[in-house]
Each structure stands twice: as structure tokens, then as C-alpha cells.
Design an enzyme around this catalytic site. Sequence first.
Site, PDB file in Angstrom:
ATOM      1  N   ASP A 191     -32.489  -0.224  -9.567  1.00 29.18           N
ATOM      2  CA  ASP A 191     -33.961  -0.350  -9.556  1.00 29.18           C
ATOM      3  C   ASP A 191     -34.581   0.685 -10.494  1.00 29.18           C
ATOM      4  OD1 ASP A 191     -34.787  -2.203  -6.894  1.00 29.18           O
ATOM      5  OD2 ASP A 191     -32.803  -1.277  -6.829  1.00 29.18           O
ATOM      6  N   ASP A 227     -31.494  -4.812 -10.638  1.00 29.88           N
ATOM      7  CA  ASP A 227     -32.859  -4.476 -11.044  1.00 29.88           C
ATOM      8  C   ASP A 227     -32.832  -3.472 -12.188  1.00 29.88           C
ATOM      9  OD1 ASP A 227     -33.920  -6.288  -9.312  1.00 29.88           O
ATOM     10  OD2 ASP A 227     -34.982  -4.838  -8.068  1.00 29.88           O
ATOM     11  N   TYR A 230     -36.904  -4.595 -15.098  1.00 31.80           N
ATOM     12  CA  TYR A 230     -38.210  -4.973 -14.549  1.00 31.80           C
ATOM     13  C   TYR A 230     -39.057  -5.690 -15.607  1.00 31.80           C
ATOM     14  CZ  TYR A 230     -37.429  -2.754 -10.076  1.00 31.80           C
ATOM     15  OH  TYR A 230     -36.934  -2.437  -8.839  1.00 31.80           O
ATOM     16  N   ASN A 260     -33.193  -9.007  -7.754  1.00 30.38           N
ATOM     17  CA  ASN A 260     -34.260 -10.001  -7.710  1.00 30.38           C
ATOM     18  C   ASN A 260     -35.110  -9.992  -8.974  1.00 30.38           C
ATOM     19  OD1 ASN A 260     -35.071  -7.425  -6.351  1.00 30.38           O
ATOM     20  ND2 ASN A 260     -37.104  -8.358  -6.435  1.00 30.38           N
ATOM     21  N   HIS A 340     -27.110  -6.383  -4.503  1.00 35.80           N
ATOM     22  CA  HIS A 340     -28.448  -5.813  -4.670  1.00 35.80           C
ATOM     23  C   HIS A 340     -29.217  -5.590  -3.377  1.00 35.80           C
ATOM     24  CE1 HIS A 340     -32.086  -4.585  -6.633  1.00 35.80           C
ATOM     25  NE2 HIS A 340     -32.782  -5.543  -6.028  1.00 35.80           N
ATOM     26  N   HIS A 350     -38.967  -4.391   2.619  1.00 36.40           N
ATOM     27  CA  HIS A 350     -37.833  -5.325   2.584  1.00 36.40           C
ATOM     28  C   HIS A 350     -37.011  -5.275   3.873  1.00 36.40           C
ATOM     29  CE1 HIS A 350     -38.531  -6.638  -1.452  1.00 36.40           C
ATOM     30  NE2 HIS A 350     -38.307  -5.458  -1.991  1.00 36.40           N
ATOM     31  N   HIS A 379     -32.714  -2.401  -4.250  1.00 40.89           N
ATOM     32  CA  HIS A 379     -33.806  -3.223  -3.717  1.00 40.89           C
ATOM     33  C   HIS A 379     -34.875  -2.415  -2.981  1.00 40.89           C
ATOM     34  CE1 HIS A 379     -35.552  -7.080  -3.091  1.00 40.89           C
ATOM     35  NE2 HIS A 379     -35.304  -7.169  -1.793  1.00 40.89           N
ATOM     36  N   VAL A 380     -34.486  -1.595  -2.010  1.00 35.53           N
ATOM     37  CA  VAL A 380     -35.431  -0.736  -1.297  1.00 35.53           C
ATOM     38  C   VAL A 380     -35.561   0.557  -2.091  1.00 35.53           C
ATOM     39  CG1 VAL A 380     -35.929   0.476   0.850  1.00 35.53           C
ATOM     40  CG2 VAL A 380     -34.801  -1.756   0.904  1.00 35.53           C
ATOM     41  N   HIS A 381     -36.778   0.935  -2.430  1.00 37.12           N
ATOM     42  CA  HIS A 381     -36.986   2.019  -3.390  1.00 37.12           C
ATOM     43  C   HIS A 381     -36.992   3.382  -2.705  1.00 37.12           C
ATOM     44  CE1 HIS A 381     -39.143  -1.358  -5.754  1.00 37.12           C
ATOM     45  NE2 HIS A 381     -37.837  -1.440  -5.851  1.00 37.12           N
TER      46      HIS A 381
END
Length: 479
Positions: A191, A227, A230, A260, A340, A350, A379-381
Site C-alpha cells: 500500500d 497496492d 494507486y 484492490n 493482499h 476494512h 490493505h489496512v493502512h
Amino acid sequence: MARFLALALPMLALADGRTSSFWRKEQPGALIPLSNILDDAAVQQHRVIGGSPDEVMITFASATPVASTVKFGEVSSDGEVYFWAVAHGQSTVTSSLNYYTPVGPDGVPIWDDAHWGTYTDPADYYTSPFIHAVKLGGLKASTTYRYFVPSSGDDVGEGQQTVGEGEKTFEFTTTPAVGPDARIRFGLMADVGQTDDSLQTMQHMFDHLNRTDDDDDKIDAIIFPGDLSYADGEGVRWDSWGVLGEFLLANVVTTYVPGNHEFGNGENFAGYMSRYPTPHERAAEGSTKLWYSHEAGPAHVINLCSYCDVKTNSSQYAWLAADLASIDRAKTPWVLAQWHSPWYNSNNYHKNDTNSMNMKADLEPLFKQYGVDMGFAGHVHSYERTNPVYGWQEAPAGQCGMVHVCIGDGGNREGAATDWYEPQPDWSSMREASFGHGTLDLINSTTARWRWWRNQDGVRVSSDEVMVERCEGGGVRYA
């Protein structure tokens, strides 16, 4: 810095779950302007993709048609290359309809105003540069190679030719030979995106790459659980991310899976698959560029697609079952996996996404059956590391299980995820709402060191560290 609200000193992991007191505001990071990134170099966006000791894929972009050719050679002890080999590949061009996300005066995306371009308006088309992919094979393990793209008219034959004027060179070191007694050190980030925080994460990873072999925070390769750019449907952002990260990703072997942001907003993996075609052909039958495995040092690394069918009757599941059954743990005692969308996440961001929970339900029993040791997701930041866990239940003290790490804290424009739910679950060992990256040092066949590094005031700070013991039959516990 105004972005930080509190400060916590670096700590070793505690026996009970810990939520770090260091956190960031839910303030999205501003995108670095395209004008600050893009350049007019004829050949650019070099990357080293792979993971196996004896082969990598080099990809690069060119504004005009050039030969899909890479010259490469082993770097001798005096820093010179005395013989240049030549490899040839192929090129492709993609074209897509742009999906626009307006940006406010503060640099923050205005998501509610995102919209598609019009297919009848050529101004809304994105056509990529020529994207070249060249496989280098027959490489030696733990060996440094220099490479470059020869300019038009250059002698592309093998031999002792020198690098031509204006030909930019890069270097990478192959991963260690496969075997239980080898040591390998991975960097992990996900990410990432194209903000100042993103760049800081990559700069810190570059610091690890350039440490000496005697340093315990040196890395040999990168695992990247999705990710990347972006771009989100704005094709030119694939190019700008390629330029932004070239200083790192052109010089280190990196293994990717899609997230995603490689799939949604009209992406449908097109920008990702053309630029990141990981060699996969030697994995179990049924592997693809979206799911595959490789081996390096003492590790068998499984790479999965969170946004592909994974039901028990799917192609990905069938491939995974065959791949797990093929592992020889006398040769690769460590089994790692990356995908991911995390299965274990105690953040309200999420929380229990449907695709994550379906994937967990289908694959977690298979992972338990074959004793997969550690899994990495994004995925989770934020950062989170679990205790050994299965079926939402923490393994009893001293017993073994799979450890999950969420490393989706690379610095993307959506900001850090700060909303943890309480109480902290028993299976959650450490969590922090910040940006950073991880390193995993597989010291030998039974012992590893996991460290998470916070981006703090421009420097990397080791903020979570734990020794990991691999158990007979698979699974791990904390030493």
C-alpha cells in the site's frame, strides 16, 4: 511534525496484546505532483521482478520502439564487469479509458467526484509507452549483476563491450541458493502509492538494501503484498510510480501480488500485469502471473490473488493445494505466504471484508493442514502482528500456529487507519496506526527475527521486534 500526535519509544513485543500510543491523524497524504516525478528519459521505469536465485524478469518502458534487449554481467570483486551477456524479450502497449479522481487544493482526493472519461473523447484515453519484459536466466545465487538497456545502434552482441554514453546501469543481487541452512532476509512493504510518505518508506527500504552483510537489518529481496501505484484508473500514474520507485525497485529482486488498487476503478489488472509479469512457470501446474510460488534460501514463498476466485472448486485453490503438497520441508523448512486482503484485522477499516472472510474460510484449513508458518497482507493502512492463531483462537501458550502480519502502512494517499476496535482481541499481539515497513530475517531452519520499522521524523525506527521459532511440522511460536 503536525502529523504526529504521540510518541512511543521502540519496544520489544509484550506477552499480552499491545496497541502502540504512537499514531497519526486520519489525514490523507497529498499526491506528489506528476510534474515533480515524470521525466523525458528515452528508457525508464526499470524493475527487477522475481524471487528464485537463478532467474529474474527485467521490465522497462520506452517512449519509442526500441529492442526488448538487456545486457547484463556478473560484477567482479573489483567492481567491474568483464563479460556482458545479452537477453531478449518482448514488448507490449496497453490503452485504457481514464477514471478520474479530482484532487482538492490540499492535495487530498475528492472521492465522491470520481468519474469515468468518455470513450468517444480521445483526450480521455491513456496509451502506455512500450513496456518491455526480458527474462534473465542461468544466474548464480547470491551474485551481483549489473544490467542496462543498450541504446539503438549499440553493439548488442555478447562480449567485453563497455557501457555506452547515456546508458543507465543498475545492479541487483540474486537471492541465496535453495537449502535449509541458507539465510535470507526479506523486506516487506505494501500500500505504498505516491506521496511523500510513500517515498520515505521506499528510501528506508533502500537503506536496508545498502547495508553490509554484517548488519542484521540488511535485506536480500522484497515481498510486496499489493497496492503499488494507486493509479486508480489514471494510467499515467503507473508511469510516474515506475519513475518514483526506480531507485529502489530497479536494484532489488521483488516479488509482487496484486491488491484492490490493481483491480478496481477500471484497472482489472491491466496496468499491473503488463509491468509486473513475475516468472511463474516452474511452480506447480496451474500457476499464473496472479498466483504462483518460488523458492529462495530456506523459504518456499506462496503468492496469492485476493481478487481472483479462490473457492474450493477454483483454479487458484487447485493450484495452491498442489503447490502445498509439493513442498519438501527438508529443502525449504520455512513456508511463507502473501496476499493482499488480511484475514485477521482488529481495525474498523476494512473490518471483515467479504472477500477476506471468504478467502480465510476456504484457505485457512489448507494452510493449517500443511503448516504454513507466516502470512503477510496489506490493505489496512496500519501495522498489526498476530499471535499464532487459527479460527479466531490464539494458540495456547507454547503451542504453534500461523502468524499473520498486516503491513499495509506504506504511506499511500488515503492516510493511516487509526480506528482500532476495543478490546484488543487475544489473537492480536501488536498494532500501531502509523506508516512503515517490515524485515524478516530467516536466520536458519528454525529461527527468524521479525522487525517492524516506523517512519518517524524522516528516519526509520525499529518499533516492534520478536524472535520466531519454527516448529516441527510447521507453524511458529514466539521465542
